[in-house]
Motif scaffolding. Structure first.
Motif, PDB file in Angstrom:
ATOM      1  N   GLY A 246       0.816  -1.205   0.000  1.00  0.00           N
ATOM      2  CA  GLY A 246       0.000   0.000   0.000  1.00  0.00           C
ATOM      3  C   GLY A 246       0.852   1.257   0.000  1.00  0.00           C
ATOM      4  N   PHE A 247       0.191   2.401   0.029  1.00  0.00           N
ATOM      5  CA  PHE A 247       0.870   3.688   0.065  1.00  0.00           C
ATOM      6  C   PHE A 247       0.457   4.438   1.325  1.00  0.00           C
ATOM      7  CE2 PHE A 247       0.860   2.628  -4.439  1.00  0.00           C
ATOM      8  CZ  PHE A 247       2.144   2.974  -4.822  1.00  0.00           C
ATOM      9  N   GLY A 248       1.313   5.371   1.750  1.00  0.00           N
ATOM     10  CA  GLY A 248       0.985   6.177   2.923  1.00  0.00           C
ATOM     11  C   GLY A 248       0.853   5.333   4.173  1.00  0.00           C
ATOM     12  N   LYS A 249      -0.252   5.505   4.908  1.00  0.00           N
ATOM     13  CA  LYS A 249      -0.451   4.770   6.155  1.00  0.00           C
ATOM     14  C   LYS A 249      -0.662   3.273   5.922  1.00  0.00           C
ATOM     15  CE  LYS A 249      -5.437   5.844   6.230  1.00  0.00           C
ATOM     16  NZ  LYS A 249      -5.881   4.500   5.907  1.00  0.00           N
ATOM     17  N   ASP A 250      -0.959   2.885   4.684  1.00  0.00           N
ATOM     18  CA  ASP A 250      -1.167   1.468   4.356  1.00  0.00           C
ATOM     19  C   ASP A 250       0.117   0.778   3.909  1.00  0.00           C
ATOM     20  OD1 ASP A 250      -3.944   1.577   4.855  1.00  0.00           O
ATOM     21  OD2 ASP A 250      -4.287   2.455   2.871  1.00  0.00           O
ATOM     22  N   GLN A 251       1.217   1.522   3.851  1.00  0.00           N
ATOM     23  CA  GLN A 251       2.477   0.937   3.407  1.00  0.00           C
ATOM     24  C   GLN A 251       3.079   0.059   4.492  1.00  0.00           C
ATOM     25  OE1 GLN A 251       5.168   3.686   1.551  1.00  0.00           O
ATOM     26  NE2 GLN A 251       6.934   2.319   1.731  1.00  0.00           N
ATOM     27  N   LYS A 252       3.387  -1.180   4.133  1.00  0.00           N
ATOM     28  CA  LYS A 252       3.912  -2.158   5.083  1.00  0.00           C
ATOM     29  C   LYS A 252       5.436  -2.211   5.077  1.00  0.00           C
ATOM     30  CE  LYS A 252       3.502  -7.080   6.286  1.00  0.00           C
ATOM     31  NZ  LYS A 252       2.897  -8.389   5.894  1.00  0.00           N
ATOM     32  N   TYR A 253       6.031  -2.058   3.901  1.00  0.00           N
ATOM     33  CA  TYR A 253       7.482  -2.187   3.766  1.00  0.00           C
ATOM     34  C   TYR A 253       8.105  -0.826   3.461  1.00  0.00           C
ATOM     35  CZ  TYR A 253       5.817  -6.951   3.020  1.00  0.00           C
ATOM     36  OH  TYR A 253       5.172  -8.156   3.145  1.00  0.00           O
ATOM     37  N   LYS A 254       8.991  -0.363   4.324  1.00  0.00           N
ATOM     38  CA  LYS A 254       9.606   0.944   4.151  1.00  0.00           C
ATOM     39  C   LYS A 254      10.682   0.930   3.077  1.00  0.00           C
ATOM     40  CE  LYS A 254       8.805   2.227   8.992  1.00  0.00           C
ATOM     41  NZ  LYS A 254       9.448   2.610  10.276  1.00  0.00           N
ATOM     42  N   THR A 255      11.477  -0.144   3.055  1.00  0.00           N
ATOM     43  CA  THR A 255      12.576  -0.262   2.104  1.00  0.00           C
ATOM     44  C   THR A 255      12.704  -1.714   1.660  1.00  0.00           C
ATOM     45  OG1 THR A 255      14.196  -0.738   3.847  1.00  0.00           O
ATOM     46  CG2 THR A 255      13.871   1.589   3.255  1.00  0.00           C
ATOM     47  N   MET A 256      13.572  -1.945   0.693  1.00  0.00           N
ATOM     48  CA  MET A 256      13.866  -3.300   0.255  1.00  0.00           C
ATOM     49  C   MET A 256      14.419  -4.133   1.413  1.00  0.00           C
ATOM     50  SD  MET A 256      16.634  -4.520  -2.645  1.00  0.00           S
ATOM     51  CE  MET A 256      18.016  -3.862  -1.687  1.00  0.00           C
ATOM     52  N   ARG A 257      15.329  -3.544   2.173  1.00  0.00           N
ATOM     53  CA  ARG A 257      15.924  -4.262   3.303  1.00  0.00           C
ATOM     54  C   ARG A 257      14.862  -4.611   4.341  1.00  0.00           C
ATOM     55  NH1 ARG A 257      21.025  -2.039   6.968  1.00  0.00           N
ATOM     56  NH2 ARG A 257      21.157  -3.850   8.364  1.00  0.00           N
ATOM     57  N   ASP A 258      13.940  -3.692   4.578  1.00  0.00           N
ATOM     58  CA  ASP A 258      12.858  -3.940   5.527  1.00  0.00           C
ATOM     59  C   ASP A 258      11.970  -5.082   5.035  1.00  0.00           C
ATOM     60  OD1 ASP A 258      11.093  -3.432   7.764  1.00  0.00           O
ATOM     61  OD2 ASP A 258       9.761  -2.421   6.368  1.00  0.00           O
ATOM     62  N   CYS A 259      11.736  -5.142   3.737  1.00  0.00           N
ATOM     63  CA  CYS A 259      10.906  -6.199   3.154  1.00  0.00           C
ATOM     64  C   CYS A 259      11.592  -7.556   3.309  1.00  0.00           C
ATOM     65  CB  CYS A 259      10.639  -5.904   1.683  1.00  0.00           C
ATOM     66  SG  CYS A 259       9.430  -7.003   0.926  1.00  0.00           S
ATOM     67  N   PHE A 260      12.883  -7.612   3.051  1.00  0.00           N
ATOM     68  CA  PHE A 260      13.637  -8.851   3.276  1.00  0.00           C
ATOM     69  C   PHE A 260      13.515  -9.287   4.738  1.00  0.00           C
ATOM     70  CE2 PHE A 260      16.118  -8.180  -0.699  1.00  0.00           C
ATOM     71  CZ  PHE A 260      16.160  -9.486  -1.152  1.00  0.00           C
ATOM     72  N   GLY A 261      13.705  -8.322   5.658  1.00  0.00           N
ATOM     73  CA  GLY A 261      13.667  -8.639   7.083  1.00  0.00           C
ATOM     74  C   GLY A 261      12.304  -9.127   7.540  1.00  0.00           C
ATOM     75  N   GLN A 262      11.254  -8.445   7.135  1.00  0.00           N
ATOM     76  CA  GLN A 262       9.913  -8.843   7.541  1.00  0.00           C
ATOM     77  C   GLN A 262       9.536 -10.213   6.970  1.00  0.00           C
ATOM     78  OE1 GLN A 262       6.572  -6.191   7.709  1.00  0.00           O
ATOM     79  NE2 GLN A 262       7.845  -4.374   7.433  1.00  0.00           N
ATOM     80  N   THR A 263       9.949 -10.470   5.740  1.00  0.00           N
ATOM     81  CA  THR A 263       9.654 -11.768   5.117  1.00  0.00           C
ATOM     82  C   THR A 263      10.365 -12.885   5.873  1.00  0.00           C
ATOM     83  OG1 THR A 263       9.392 -10.734   2.950  1.00  0.00           O
ATOM     84  CG2 THR A 263       9.793 -13.109   2.988  1.00  0.00           C
TER      85      THR A 263
END
Length: 302
Positions: A246-263
């Motif tokens: 999502g975008f704005g308040k609905d955005q879950k992943y801040k960066t590529m690194r954050d997406c790797f970490g959360q996954t």
């Protein structure tokens, strides 16, 4: 005389590049038409947990959205992927000729497979400027709600709405960093493995490369497609997650690194390989068709 020879060589290089671009475009059209149904199943599996398997996802799509749903968002890739594959083969051919010239100057005869990989990686990077936004639009169209809940009326509407979020770079080009990583690795593996199999076949049978039968070209192209995805799939998962976020308040992943970490924290290693089975199933016919069409086109126009 030297100037004339250089001029002829320059024209020949331009002609070769034009042939590479044209053959790549024809291969790109074949790639989209063959692979689109597999691709939508892959993206749904990568970006949601509502399906138990690829078969379950395909069945649900067919039941709830109809057979035409398997070609959602096809117009964008049909135009765009044709251009992408054209760029890939054009850039690969140009890089390969560069290495051949450098090898000749150094007294070497054949390209190393590291050079084939580097030429493929260059092709992927050259392609990423348009493949990133094209795939982003395709993924948004593939994953949007069906019927009255649709978010986008078509590709241009999707481009406009994505660009309205954080500008073109932050919206339309979201996930471009991981796209660059995926493209370099994927196409390095793709071209290197295909060239290795084609050259090995020609050497084993003591024939010229142009004499390799078309069915073997397709077979080697299909195997190269498997190598492409096995070598780059985790990057593709992260790209898909970022491009459906999502975008704005609905955005879950801040960066590529954050997406790797959360996954990693949420799903472990398995999270980076979700949807691999339909992707490999898709890769064989798609890549086989692409290389077969490109190779046959090159033989026809050379």
């Amino acid at each position: 005389m030297a100037d004339a020879a250089a001029e002829v060589e320059e024209r020949g290089g331009a002609l070769d590049t034009a042939k590479d671009l044209f053959a790549g475009a024809t291969g790109g059209v074949a790639q989209v038409l063959i692979g689109q149904p597999f691709d939508i199943v892959k993206v749904r599996l990568q970006t949601t947990t509502q399906y138990k398997s690829a078969l379950d996802a395909a069945t649900a799509i067919y039941t709830h959205e109809g057979p035409r749903a398997f070609y959602k968002g096809t117009l964008t890739p049909l135009i765009g992927i044709g251009a992408c594959v054209s760029i890939q083969f054009g850039a690969f051919g140009a890089a390969k000729r560069y290495f051949e010239t450098a090898n000749e100057a150094a007294g070497k005869k054949d390209l190393s497979y590291l050079q084939y990989y580097a030429a493929g990686a260059f092709a992927g990077l050259a392609n990423s400027a348009i493949s990133g936004p094209i795939e982003h639009v395709r993924i948004r169209l593939q994953t949007q709600p069906h019927g009255e809940g649709r978010l986008y009326s078509g590709p241009l509407d999707c481009v406009r709405k994505l660009s309205a979020h954080q500008g073109v770079l932050g919206g339309l080009y979201r996930g471009e960093a991981v796209t660059l990583m995926r493209e370099a690795q994927a196409y390095g593996m793709w071209f290197m493995s295909f060239e290795w199999m084609m050259n090995a076949h020609a050497a084993r049978n003591n024939i010229d490369r142009k004499e390799v039968p078309s069915y073997m070209v397709a077979w080697y192209g299909g195997l190269a497609g498997e190598a492409l995805w096995l070598g780059s799939y985790p990057f593709d998962v992260i790209k898909s997650k970022m491009q459906t976020d999502g975008f704005g308040k609905d955005q879950k992943y801040k960066t590529m690194r954050d997406c790797f970490g959360q996954t990693w924290r949420a799903e472990g290693m398995r999270g980076f390989w979700k949807g691999l089975a339909p992707t490999l199933l898709r890769a064989m016919p798609v890549s086989a068709g692409t290389f077969a069409v490109v190779e046959m086109t090159m033989r026809a126009i050379s």
